[in-house]
Design an enzyme around this catalytic site. Structure first.
Site, PDB file in Angstrom:
ATOM      1  N   ASP A   1       0.912  -0.996  -0.020  1.00  0.00           N
ATOM      2  CA  ASP A   1      -0.063   0.104   0.049  1.00  0.00           C
ATOM      3  C   ASP A   1       0.733   1.353  -0.049  1.00  0.00           C
ATOM      4  OD1 ASP A   1      -1.954  -1.978   0.196  1.00  0.00           O
ATOM      5  OD2 ASP A   1      -2.864  -1.173   1.991  1.00  0.00           O
TER       6      ASP A   1
ATOM      7  N   ASP B   1     -15.980  31.087 -37.057  1.00  0.00           N
ATOM      8  CA  ASP B   1     -15.057  29.960 -37.146  1.00  0.00           C
ATOM      9  C   ASP B   1     -15.671  28.545 -36.152  1.00  0.00           C
ATOM     10  OD1 ASP B   1     -12.566  28.445 -38.610  1.00  0.00           O
ATOM     11  OD2 ASP B   1     -12.337  27.839 -36.514  1.00  0.00           O
TER      12      ASP B   1
ATOM     13  N   LEU C   1     -12.711  25.146 -40.994  1.00  0.00           N
ATOM     14  CA  LEU C   1     -12.475  24.978 -42.481  1.00  0.00           C
ATOM     15  C   LEU C   1     -11.961  23.709 -42.868  1.00  0.00           C
ATOM     16  CD1 LEU C   1     -11.230  28.431 -43.508  1.00  0.00           C
ATOM     17  CD2 LEU C   1     -13.407  27.438 -44.190  1.00  0.00           C
TER      18      LEU C   1
HETATM   19  S1  SF4 Z   1      -2.000  -7.135  -2.527  1.00  0.00           S
HETATM   20 FE1  SF4 Z   1      -3.540  -5.405  -2.378  1.00  0.00          FE
HETATM   21  S2  SF4 Z   1      -3.756  -4.894  -0.455  1.00  0.00           S
HETATM   22 FE2  SF4 Z   1      -1.811  -6.308  -0.423  1.00  0.00          FE
HETATM   23  S3  SF4 Z   1      -0.112  -4.743  -0.483  1.00  0.00           S
HETATM   24 FE3  SF4 Z   1      -0.678  -5.281  -2.643  1.00  0.00          FE
HETATM   25  S4  SF4 Z   1      -2.226  -3.526  -3.203  1.00  0.00           S
HETATM   26 FE4  SF4 Z   1      -1.970  -3.691  -0.919  1.00  0.00          FE
END
Ligand code: SF4
Lengths: 519, 428
Positions: free
Chosen positions: A36, A292, A428
């Protein structure tokens, strides 16, 4: 489960990160696995921020799950506090941590840090990024905002007190679509009106600034997706009214000025209001009236984006550019009700979905001449060989141009004219294409030169497919029609023939249908 | 190979090198990220992640700028009703896979890819894969692996995907002639070059794993010798050995020296005399050294600092230190597989600072204090470090760029030299 090729919004904790990153002296501890941490690159690569976002991730691993992830979380909070010394801490869980139920709020509370700690509960399997941003902003403001020294409501309008009206600006965030430039534009506009700006939040505000939110006479809400909830709370709490008009487009900017003037107690004909309305650098109205632009009349446009930007785009397209809105949709389910009502005035069925495949189907079916959408629709339009301009998040590195590129205010309207019209053929040029449609370089499938090298893959084939039969001569004529209207010509002719029981379709049928549909 | 040092004794892990083990915040991608290059590598494979909106967002953010065609990956996003048991996860998965395969009739191999959420709720993707395989056979086979962040780091996703392929590789007869399998996703240009080199030194047949198409995966048997082309393939190697294939230990084919040692190890396993080898490869190696020379002029004596990311760090550090004359300040890697890296570790300077795992804040402190000339790091850290006046090389590019073999040695050196050249060149 939902099959997703591209997502329009990230998970809700990304929204929380946008708020935390926008604020000053705030740190966010997110209980999450290592992957993450990709979110950092949104800020450092896409927005090119020079500092890492103020986020600590616990990065628990499988082996921690059997052991003590709660202790890991507490240590992360303690270390983050010691290292970053924030004025306020935000804690929460990502989708995976939500499943292991460690209660980040309770754990952080147990540490008894000497600063406010705001726990965020953002249900990752129900909600999305904008909701997360809105909720996070609201929770943090609730924790910080104090009533003004002078009690409100029942505070008299500023103008009768002989002082400058004071407003807050709510909504601009990190990773926001053109927020940086919109903010500059709106600040300048408020300056012209003679209105003082108290707090801009969340972008650039510290918790101490949020404490002063209650001092203002009213709130300017730039992005309802992010700030509507907070503005409602401020209204209830401190009696502060909020603007309802989002100043995107010429008409909306004028209405916004009138609304702000009214909230400030300024007369509609006050010199500062007149000056603001004059918009000395506004060019869209004249450019749109100039000859135009005639070729824009009733060009079919398909619009998709967040609710605010999509609705603004529809209004501009119809009222300010004379285009025909043939599709209107949003991924902002939270605004579905308002959106449906607005879509009715365009006579189109609103498309409320976050399913990219559905949007793709709808665009293909509508055969627009222009798509106004997100980066996702840019992909779709590219495949279909249709010009496209980007009007809304999800955000892309191209949405942070080096130059000033607002969407709001009069300069925003100018920028919109350029950005939307540039992908289309000039007037045009289009006539030449129609007149000399057998020129070997631009008849049949040749795409407009300024759309780059890609070749549209989905120009409807001119092959002789049943059930509707075409004589060869008529098919050859059909092939001479520029690709971007060929599909429509074919459908109209076949409909015309079917309704009259004509088969096969001849050259005569083709031109009878053309005459029929042109009035 | 006159001017290259003698290959080190292979298989002896130099346990003497001290390693700093850190456990703090890791700033690395999860294994899902490997899909970004794997889906381009196997041209009729599709990767369906069973995960959350975060997983989908990660993939699209990591892939963002690189994808021009429609991607062959997607996410089946788990929703509240799936968690609440209102929807049967298996029915949902079947519905999604059916829709997907109807849309993409060109797909022959479908990977169901597990994520943190699917692991935590214990969704049995193995059973799902078996069921779906039976249903869509023979057109499509369905495999599964986990790319979750709680179990895999970045390139380990490739390891898990290839390991999932191993059990379904066609069986080769026990009386077949010995064959060589090169393991690890390489770009096509690198594969073609390596194939020519193997032909030249007389090793045949040579197969690459993964193949470019699902139906062309290489056969495997007790006569198969395999050599890893990437350092992060521990699970895959284990699987290949379990099916009777024999490993060839070697350094990795990065740089002229690395490529010579790697080819040399393969040649030795096939009984080819070293003299015959150097006669055949001398010209290629010389060309590689010539291509590196201008970059060596820029890089020699400069200090480099590695943040942990792709597990390519140790071979890259060896390459930068020995072939380009750089000084290693810190070489951090998410995991240190001593066995697969034995030959590499033996070539590192004895005083090198090796770090396994990460505590990103403490590592940033060390990095700032050391003021290296070049920092190799992930995308989240690069711009902030540049803003602090450090010069960086984003490591993810090393996975998307052809860098292996003689004819890429110059390009690989250039990837490191470019940020320094650029910094010297800008007048702003
Ligand atoms: S699998 Fe999904 S939830 Fe797990 S670290 Fe990767 S992105 Fe994050």
């Amino acid at each position: 489960m939902q099959l997703t090729l591209w997502t329009y919004e990230g998970p809700p904790h990304i929204g929380a990160m946008r708020i935390a990153t926008s604020l000053q002296n705030v740190h966010y501890v997110l209980h999450s696995p290592q992957g993450d941490t990709y979110a950092d690159l949104l800020f450092t690569m896409i927005e090119r921020r020079e500092a890492r976002p103020p986020i600590t991730y616990t990065t628990f691993q499988a082996r921690d799950l059997g052991a003590d992830t709660a202790a890991l979380f507490k240590n992360s909070v303690r270390d983050a506090y010691a290292r970053f010394k924030p004025d306020l801490m935000v804690v929460g869980a990502s989708c995976t941590a939500e499943l292991i139920q460690d209660d980040p709020g309770g754990l952080a509370h147990a540490l008894a840090l000497p600063i406010p700690v705001v726990p965020l509960e953002l249900p990752a399997y129900q909600k999305k990024e904008n909701w997360g941003a809105s909720e996070s902003f609201y929770q943090i403001v609730r924790a910080c905002a104090r009533p003004a020294a002078a009690a409100r409501p029942a505070r008299p309008p500023a103008s009768t007190e002989g002082r400058r009206p004071l407003c807050n600006i709510l909504g601009p965030t990190a990773l926001g679509f053109r927020h940086r430039d919109d903010l500059r534009e709106i600040k300048a506009l408020l300056g012209t009106l003679g209105i003082a700006i108290g707090v801009v939040a969340p972008l650039g505000a510290a918790p101490a600034d949020l404490a002063r939110l209650g001092e203002a006479d009213f709130n300017v809400v730039l992005y309802p997706e992010i700030a509507h909830l907070t503005a409602q709370w401020l209204q209830r709490q401190f009696g502060q009214p909020a603007t309802m008009t989002v100043p995107i487009g010429v008409g909306a900017t004028r209405r916004f000025i009138a609304e702000v003037a009214a909230l400030s107690g300024l007369a509609p004909d006050a010199p500062s209001v007149t000056a603001a309305l004059a918009g000395s650098t506004l060019r869209l109205p004249w450019y749109s009236r100039s000859v135009d632009s005639t070729y824009l009349t009733d060009k079919r446009v398909f619009i998709f984006g967040d609710a605010t930007h999509a609705l603004a785009a529809a209004r501009i397209a119809r009222d300010e550019l004379g285009l025909a809105v043939v599709g209107l949709g949003t991924y902002s389910r939270e605004f579905a009700r308002d959106f449906r009502a607005a879509a009715e005035t365009y006579g189109v069925k609103p498309l409320i979905t976050d399913d990219y495949l559905e949007v793709e189907r709808e665009i293909a079916a509508a055969e627009p001449a222009l798509v106004l959408g997100t980066q996702m629709e840019r992909h779709i339009a590219k495949r279909l060989g249709i010009p496209c301009a980007v009007i809304s998040a999800p955000i892309h590195v191209q949405d942070f141009p080096a130059h000033h590129a607002p969407y709001m205010g009069f300069e925003g309207a100018n920028a919109i004219f350029d950005a939307w019209i540039q992908p289309l053929m000039m007037g045009l040029e289009e006539h030449l294409l129609t007149m000399f449609r057998e020129d070997f370089e631009f008849h049949t499938a040749a795409p407009p030169s300024h759309l780059g090298r890609h070749v549209p893959q989905a120009s409807p084939p001119a092959a002789n497919t049943d059930p509707t039969r075409w004589v060869d001569e008529a098919l050859r004529e059909l092939a001479k029609i520029p690709f971007f209207v060929r599909g429509k010509a074919r459908r109209n002719t076949e409909k015309f023939a079917a309704e009259r029981g004509i088969s096969p379709i001849t050259l005569e049928t083709l031109y009878d249908a053309k005459a029929h549909f042109s009035h | 190979m006159n001017h290259s040092p003698a290959p080190p004794p292979i298989g002896l892990a130099p346990d003497a090198l001290p390693v700093l083990r850190e456990r703090g915040q890791r700033e690395v991608f999860c294994g899902l990220t490997s899909i970004v290059w794997l889906h381009r590598k196997i041209q009729d494979a599709f990767f369906l992640v069973v995960g959350s909106r975060t997983c989908a967002h990660l993939l699209q953010s990591a892939a963002g700028v690189m994808i021009f065609a429609e991607p062959r990956f997607a996410t089946a996003i788990i929703e509240e009703r799936d968690l609440a048991g209102l929807a049967d996860a298996n029915d949902e998965l079947d519905r999604i896979v059916t829709r997907l395969l109807e849309r993409r009739r060109d797909i022959r191999l479908l990977f169901l890819v597990g994520s943190c959420p699917s692991e935590v709720i214990k969704l049995d993707l193995g059973r799902a894969a078996a069921r779906l395989s039976a249903r869509f056979a023979p057109e499509v086979s369905v495999l599964h692996y986990s790319g979750s962040g709680i179990e895999t780091t970045f390139t380990e996703g490739e390891d898990a995907a290839l390991a999932a392929l191993v059990p379904v590789l066609p069986r080769e007869a026990d009386d077949a002639a010995p064959s060589l399998m090169v393991v690890g996703a390489l770009s096509e240009i690198v594969e073609d070059q390596l194939a020519r080199l193997f032909a030249e030194i007389g090793i045949a047949p040579v197969h690459f794993m993964p193949a470019r198409r699902a139906r062309e995966m290489p056969p495997l048997g007790s006569k198969t010798r395999f050599i890893l082309a990437q350092p992060f393939l521990a699970e895959t190697a284990r699987g290949l050995m379990a099916r009777g294939a024999q490993p060839i230990a070697a350094p990795f084919p990065l740089g002229a020296e690395g490529t010579s040692l790697w080819l040399g190890a393969a040649a030795a396993a096939f009984g080819i005399a070293p003299a015959a080898l150097s006669a055949r490869l001398g010209a290629s190696e010389a060309r590689a050294r010539a291509a590196m020379a201008p970059h060596r002029a820029i890089l020699a004596g400069k200090h480099v600092f590695f943040f942990p990311d792709s597990q390519l760090e140790v071979p890259l550090a060896r390459f930068l230190a020995r072939e380009l004359g750089m000084e290693l300040i810190e070489v951090a890697t998410p995991y240190l597989h001593r066995q697969h890296l034995a030959a590499e570790l033996a070539l590192l300077p004895p005083d090198v600072m090796l770090v396994e795992g990460q505590d990103v804040e403490r590592q940033l402190d060390r990095c700032r204090a050391a003021k290296p000339d070049l920092v190799v790091c992930g995308l989240g850290l690069a711009n902030p470090l540049e803003a602090e006046q450090l010069t960086t090389k984003w490591s993810i590019e090393l996975l998307f760029t052809p860098i292996q073999g003689y004819d890429q040695a110059g390009d690989l050196a250039e990837l490191f030299a470019r940020p320094l050249r650029r910094r010297a060149r800008l007048r702003i």
